[in-house]
Design a protein around this motif. Structure first.
Motif, PDB file in Angstrom:
ATOM      1  N   ARG A 110      15.710  -6.419   5.397  1.00 32.31           N
ATOM      2  CA  ARG A 110      15.590  -4.971   5.367  1.00 32.31           C
ATOM      3  C   ARG A 110      15.747  -4.402   3.960  1.00 32.31           C
ATOM      4  NH1 ARG A 110      15.922  -0.952   9.458  1.00 32.31           N
ATOM      5  NH2 ARG A 110      15.270  -2.666  10.798  1.00 32.31           N
ATOM      6  N   HIS A 111      16.649  -4.990   3.165  1.00 30.87           N
ATOM      7  CA  HIS A 111      16.892  -4.431   1.834  1.00 30.87           C
ATOM      8  C   HIS A 111      15.757  -4.699   0.851  1.00 30.87           C
ATOM      9  CE1 HIS A 111      18.291  -8.598   1.047  1.00 30.87           C
ATOM     10  NE2 HIS A 111      17.983  -8.346  -0.205  1.00 30.87           N
ATOM     11  N   LYS A 112      14.770  -5.531   1.249  1.00 26.56           N
ATOM     12  CA  LYS A 112      13.651  -5.808   0.357  1.00 26.56           C
ATOM     13  C   LYS A 112      12.604  -4.697   0.355  1.00 26.56           C
ATOM     14  CE  LYS A 112      15.037  -9.880  -1.072  1.00 26.56           C
ATOM     15  NZ  LYS A 112      14.280 -11.119  -0.825  1.00 26.56           N
ATOM     16  N   GLY A 113      12.709  -3.741   1.288  1.00 26.89           N
ATOM     17  CA  GLY A 113      11.865  -2.547   1.233  1.00 26.89           C
ATOM     18  C   GLY A 113      10.398  -2.755   1.524  1.00 26.89           C
ATOM     19  N   LEU A 114      10.048  -3.758   2.323  1.00 24.44           N
ATOM     20  CA  LEU A 114       8.641  -3.997   2.639  1.00 24.44           C
ATOM     21  C   LEU A 114       7.998  -2.783   3.291  1.00 24.44           C
ATOM     22  CD1 LEU A 114       6.177  -5.828   2.863  1.00 24.44           C
ATOM     23  CD2 LEU A 114       7.178  -6.803   4.958  1.00 24.44           C
ATOM     24  N   GLU A 115       8.754  -2.050   4.072  1.00 19.45           N
ATOM     25  CA  GLU A 115       8.220  -0.850   4.722  1.00 19.45           C
ATOM     26  C   GLU A 115       7.699   0.152   3.702  1.00 19.45           C
ATOM     27  OE1 GLU A 115       9.791   2.884   7.488  1.00 19.45           O
ATOM     28  OE2 GLU A 115      10.864   0.972   7.553  1.00 19.45           O
ATOM     29  N   ILE A 116       8.365   0.261   2.555  1.00 18.07           N
ATOM     30  CA  ILE A 116       7.925   1.196   1.504  1.00 18.07           C
ATOM     31  C   ILE A 116       6.539   0.827   1.006  1.00 18.07           C
ATOM     32  CG2 ILE A 116       8.470   2.146  -0.775  1.00 18.07           C
ATOM     33  CD1 ILE A 116      10.425   2.956   1.451  1.00 18.07           C
ATOM     34  N   LEU A 117       6.306  -0.474   0.817  1.00 15.64           N
ATOM     35  CA  LEU A 117       4.996  -0.931   0.359  1.00 15.64           C
ATOM     36  C   LEU A 117       3.917  -0.622   1.390  1.00 15.64           C
ATOM     37  CD1 LEU A 117       3.069  -2.521  -1.482  1.00 15.64           C
ATOM     38  CD2 LEU A 117       3.893  -4.622  -0.387  1.00 15.64           C
ATOM     39  N   ILE A 118       4.206  -0.867   2.646  1.00 12.33           N
ATOM     40  CA  ILE A 118       3.210  -0.631   3.694  1.00 12.33           C
ATOM     41  C   ILE A 118       2.891   0.861   3.816  1.00 12.33           C
ATOM     42  CG2 ILE A 118       2.888  -0.710   6.203  1.00 12.33           C
ATOM     43  CD1 ILE A 118       4.259  -3.471   6.110  1.00 12.33           C
ATOM     44  N   ARG A 119       3.903   1.703   3.688  1.00 14.39           N
ATOM     45  CA  ARG A 119       3.659   3.150   3.752  1.00 14.39           C
ATOM     46  C   ARG A 119       2.925   3.653   2.507  1.00 14.39           C
ATOM     47  NH1 ARG A 119       5.910   5.278   8.136  1.00 14.39           N
ATOM     48  NH2 ARG A 119       7.759   4.329   9.085  1.00 14.39           N
ATOM     49  N   ALA A 120       3.011   2.906   1.417  1.00 18.40           N
ATOM     50  CA  ALA A 120       2.324   3.304   0.181  1.00 18.40           C
ATOM     51  C   ALA A 120       0.839   2.945   0.206  1.00 18.40           C
ATOM     52  CB  ALA A 120       2.995   2.647  -1.026  1.00 18.40           C
ATOM     53  N   GLN A 121       0.457   2.042   1.091  1.00 18.03           N
ATOM     54  CA  GLN A 121      -0.928   1.535   1.073  1.00 18.03           C
ATOM     55  C   GLN A 121      -1.994   2.623   1.181  1.00 18.03           C
ATOM     56  OE1 GLN A 121      -2.837   1.080   4.436  1.00 18.03           O
ATOM     57  NE2 GLN A 121      -4.567   1.155   2.983  1.00 18.03           N
ATOM     58  N   PRO A 122      -1.894   3.598   2.104  1.00 19.57           N
ATOM     59  CA  PRO A 122      -2.951   4.625   2.169  1.00 19.57           C
ATOM     60  C   PRO A 122      -3.090   5.414   0.870  1.00 19.57           C
ATOM     61  CG  PRO A 122      -1.616   4.668   4.167  1.00 19.57           C
ATOM     62  CD  PRO A 122      -0.903   3.774   3.197  1.00 19.57           C
ATOM     63  N   ILE A 123      -1.970   5.680   0.194  1.00 19.81           N
ATOM     64  CA  ILE A 123      -2.018   6.416  -1.074  1.00 19.81           C
ATOM     65  C   ILE A 123      -2.708   5.568  -2.137  1.00 19.81           C
ATOM     66  CG2 ILE A 123      -0.631   7.532  -2.869  1.00 19.81           C
ATOM     67  CD1 ILE A 123       1.586   7.884  -0.773  1.00 19.81           C
ATOM     68  N   ILE A 124      -2.348   4.295  -2.183  1.00 19.23           N
ATOM     69  CA  ILE A 124      -2.958   3.388  -3.169  1.00 19.23           C
ATOM     70  C   ILE A 124      -4.455   3.269  -2.925  1.00 19.23           C
ATOM     71  CG2 ILE A 124      -2.998   1.000  -4.010  1.00 19.23           C
ATOM     72  CD1 ILE A 124      -0.005   0.842  -3.123  1.00 19.23           C
ATOM     73  N   SER A 125      -4.848   3.095  -1.667  1.00 17.18           N
ATOM     74  CA  SER A 125      -6.264   2.871  -1.338  1.00 17.18           C
ATOM     75  C   SER A 125      -7.132   4.079  -1.650  1.00 17.18           C
ATOM     76  CB  SER A 125      -6.397   2.495   0.137  1.00 17.18           C
ATOM     77  OG  SER A 125      -5.767   1.250   0.390  1.00 17.18           O
ATOM     78  N   ARG A 126      -6.574   5.277  -1.566  1.00 16.81           N
ATOM     79  CA  ARG A 126      -7.362   6.470  -1.902  1.00 16.81           C
ATOM     80  C   ARG A 126      -7.786   6.467  -3.370  1.00 16.81           C
ATOM     81  NH1 ARG A 126      -3.980   9.263   1.886  1.00 16.81           N
ATOM     82  NH2 ARG A 126      -2.497   9.865   0.246  1.00 16.81           N
TER      83      ARG A 126
END
Length: 378
Positions: free
Chosen positions: A207-223
């Motif tokens: 949990r402390h590795k923050g993988l969820e943050i990366l996954i939630r960032a994907q739509p912003i990155i892809s735009r």
């Protein structure tokens, strides 16, 4: 000087340390847990052969493997005693324990191996966010501190904190940075070229590795970067949870499991940058592995990561737990190939230069530990 290096979980650091010591004219023996990392999916004899064949270890470096039961199983004391006996038979001059979070049996080893000087590296001085073993971390660390001649911490701020908390042992708690992952690039004889736009998340998906943050960032990155792809090479329950948060499967390549050495090397080689969206951390072997492959990082300002990431030179730092700044930093690097490659080369050089100093500092610690041990016997 012959150093006996023992670890239950941090095999990569043990390999790098043994190789660095051998190159510096010292001798090293490795005592490894055969249920750790790659060893958990490979036969020890096959693994050892690959270490020597790939030039990861010198033929003069002996490797022994041990089958530990579960962490709470009292039969582990038999394995600890076997390691002790082997170290005495091997006539090591110093035992170096690489202790991961809440590993009580390594603390027991430090207690029973009274005949030899003990140097312990406490890899995780403070429990990470939502670590299920967090209540064990401090007691185990205190036992290691009490039973070791010298304790190494890989972060300067963490070393200062531990010295403050252990005033009667503060002179024996030292800071030595985490060394470069020199073994990582040796696992594969043929590495792929960078696949532009590839963002790598590697390692356990706690949990402390923050993988969820990366996954939630994907739509912003892809735009902003339509070609961007996220490569996740990870294992653990958190990966299963985070999969349900993915909005576009086509933007992800996911490997669920422990990566073999050659697959690990290929994953780093093909990436454009490596991300560490950690919510808490001490230091990070993944970060140093990225540097060894000449990859810049986007990391969070937690633990001692800012001690390793030179802002704008080897990577970018962002606040933890915030999706938009994290996505923006990734976009910034992917939009500027020249700068990204330059930062990657800076990272590689930084790791190489630091490693030379680290090996010398570590040998000095061994010599001090021998002196302290002899003083105790006098």
């Amino acid at each position: 000087m012959r150093i006996g290096i023992v670890t239950l979980t941090d095999t990569d650091t043990a390999l790098d340390l043994a190789d660095a010591l051998t190159q510096a004219g010292q001798s090293a023996n490795l005592y490894l847990n055969q249920k750790s990392g790659i060893l958990s999916i490979e036969e020890p004899c096959v693994y050892a052969k690959r270490l020597y064949d790939n030039g990861i270890l010198s033929p003069s470096c002996a490797v022994k493997f041990y089958n530990f039961p579960r962490i709470r199983d009292p039969r582990s004391i038999q394995v600890v005693w076997k390691i002790r006996q082997d170290m005495l038979k091997d006539k090591i001059d110093v035992a170096h324990i690489l202790a991961g979070p809440a590993e009580p049996w390594l603390a027991v080893l430090a207690c029973v191996l009274k005949e030899k000087p003990i140097v312990s590296t406490i890899i995780v001085p403070r429990a990470n966010v939502e670590d299920p073993l967090r209540y064990w971390v401090n007691p185990v660390n205190k036992l290691l501190i009490a039973s070791s001649e010298i304790v190494i911490v890989n972060g300067q701020s963490l070393a200062a904190s531990m010295q403050s908390q252990n005033k009667n042992r503060s002179d024996r708690i030292v800071h030595i940075p985490l060394g470069a992952r020199t073994s990582a690039v040796k696992w594969s004889n043929k590495l792929p070229c960078e696949q532009t736009g590839t963002i790598l998340f590697f390692g356990r998906s706690d949990r402390h590795k923050g993988l969820e943050i990366l996954i939630r960032a994907q739509p912003i990155i892809s735009r902003s970067i339509p070609r961007a792809r996220i490569l996740i090479v990870a294992h653990g329950e958190e990966l299963k949870r985070c999969r349900s948060l993915i909005q576009d499967d086509k933007k992800f390549d996911i490997y669920d499991g422990i990566a073999t050495g050659d697959f690990m090397a290929q994953s780093f080689a093909r990436s454009s940058l490596v991300v560490l969206p950690y919510l808490s951390a001490s230091t990070s072997g993944v970060l140093l592995t990225a540097y060894e492959f000449g990859k810049p990082v986007v990391a969070t300002q937690v633990g001692c990561l800012p001690e390793y990431v030179i802002e704008g030179v080897t990577g970018l730092l962002v606040p933890p737990g915030q999706v938009e700044p994290f996505a923006d930093a990734i976009i910034h690097l992917l939009q500027d190939d020249v700068r990204r490659h330059h930062m990657g080369e800076n990272a590689r050089r930084w790791a190489e230069e630091e490693s030379l100093n680290i090996t010398g500092q570590t040998i000095n610690v061994y010599e001090k530990a021998i002196s302290v041990h002899e003083g105790r016997k006098a």
